[in-house]
Write an enzyme that holds these catalytic residues in place. Sequence first.
Site, short mmCIF file in Angstrom:
data_model
loop_
_atom_site.label_atom_id
_atom_site.label_comp_id
_atom_site.label_asym_id
_atom_site.label_seq_id
_atom_site.Cartn_x
_atom_site.Cartn_y
_atom_site.Cartn_z
N LEU A 1 18.69 53.02 141.74
CA LEU A 1 17.47 53.59 142.34
C LEU A 1 16.93 52.64 143.41
CD1 LEU A 1 15.89 54.87 139.02
CD2 LEU A 1 16.67 56.32 140.91
N ASN B 1 15.44 50.54 131.35
CA ASN B 1 16.86 50.89 131.25
C ASN B 1 17.42 50.26 129.99
OD1 ASN B 1 19.45 51.87 132.06
ND2 ASN B 1 19.96 49.81 132.80
N HIS C 1 21.16 48.94 128.28
CA HIS C 1 22.50 48.57 128.72
C HIS C 1 23.29 48.02 127.53
CE1 HIS C 1 25.60 47.42 131.51
NE2 HIS C 1 25.64 46.22 130.93
N GLY D 1 23.70 61.62 126.33
CA GLY D 1 22.31 61.81 125.91
C GLY D 1 22.02 61.41 124.47
N GLU E 1 18.23 46.31 141.69
CA GLU E 1 19.63 45.85 141.53
C GLU E 1 20.23 46.42 140.25
OE1 GLU E 1 20.32 41.62 142.37
OE2 GLU E 1 18.31 41.61 143.21
N ASN F 1 20.96 58.46 123.56
CA ASN F 1 19.70 57.71 123.61
C ASN F 1 18.51 58.64 123.83
OD1 ASN F 1 19.93 54.63 123.43
ND2 ASN F 1 21.72 55.25 124.61
C1 GAR Z 1 24.51 53.90 126.77
O1 GAR Z 1 25.39 53.16 125.97
C2 GAR Z 1 23.78 53.01 127.76
O2 GAR Z 1 23.55 51.72 127.26
C3 GAR Z 1 24.77 52.97 128.91
O3 GAR Z 1 25.21 54.30 128.99
C4 GAR Z 1 25.28 54.85 127.68
C5 GAR Z 1 24.67 56.23 127.70
O4 GAR Z 1 24.89 56.84 126.47
N1 GAR Z 1 24.15 52.52 130.11
C6 GAR Z 1 24.75 51.71 130.99
O5 GAR Z 1 25.90 51.36 130.90
C7 GAR Z 1 23.86 51.27 132.15
N2 GAR Z 1 24.52 50.37 132.96
P1 GAR Z 1 24.05 58.13 126.06
O6 GAR Z 1 24.16 59.10 127.24
O7 GAR Z 1 24.77 58.64 124.85
O8 GAR Z 1 22.64 57.71 125.80
#
Ligand code: GAR
Length: 208
Positions: A99, A113, A115, A18, A149, A20
């Site tokens: 989803l 999203n 990434h 969490g 996707e 982000n």
């Molecule tokens: C983040 O780095 C995000 O970019 C990645 O999960 C992490 C969550 O961190 N998402 C993916 O890999 C999506 N494919 P957080 O829970 O500390 O925000």
Amino acid sequence: MRRPTGVPALAVLCSGQGTNLQALLEATRTGRLRARVAVVISDRAASNALARATRAGIEAHFVDPKAYPSRGEFEQVLLTLCAAHRVRAVCLAGFMRLLSPVFVRPYAGRLLNIHPALLPAFPGAHAIRDALAWGAKVTGVTVHLVDEEVDHGPILLQELVRIAPGETEASLLKKLHRVEHRLYPQALRQVLAGRVRLTGRVARLTGA
Ligand code: GAR
């Protein structure tokens, strides 16, 4: 049903740490993002994101996918929560679940999203590990609109991050997070301001 306040309501869907979510909360608190996080939903009970939301006084829900006979029924619960809060936009922030159209369609163009790679390179749940294993010299962060996707929809913003010799997963994660935490509120601001124009899968940010 909550009363709308004029400030756009957000739902943040998480599975993990969490950080982000925390960055989005901070951006709304400091006024860099004119929005409010109305509800946080996690598909994992132990998600630290739920604890962060609760500490910030935000309604937080663990919705257990295993408690529903189908993905559609699970997503229907997410939709009901979003509708109850009159959610304008939904942010996936480390939400490690694909989803279906049940959720994606109603929020098309308003579902984002983040990434930790320069998509379409290294999609999936292990982008940082994969980039290091591939020997990539650069990677980065992508914020994109979500489709059905994995890590696939139209790209809103990207920023490059260099991979230094001897880089570890931990050191690269730290660099990427710094960029993610700045880029996510920035992309979301454009979406909420209606500044995204789509031509096929190509997104153009007007006035960005
Ligand atoms: C983040 O780095 C995000 O970019 C990645 O999960 C992490 C969550 O961190 N998402 C993916 O890999 C999506 N494919 P957080 O829970 O500390 O925000």
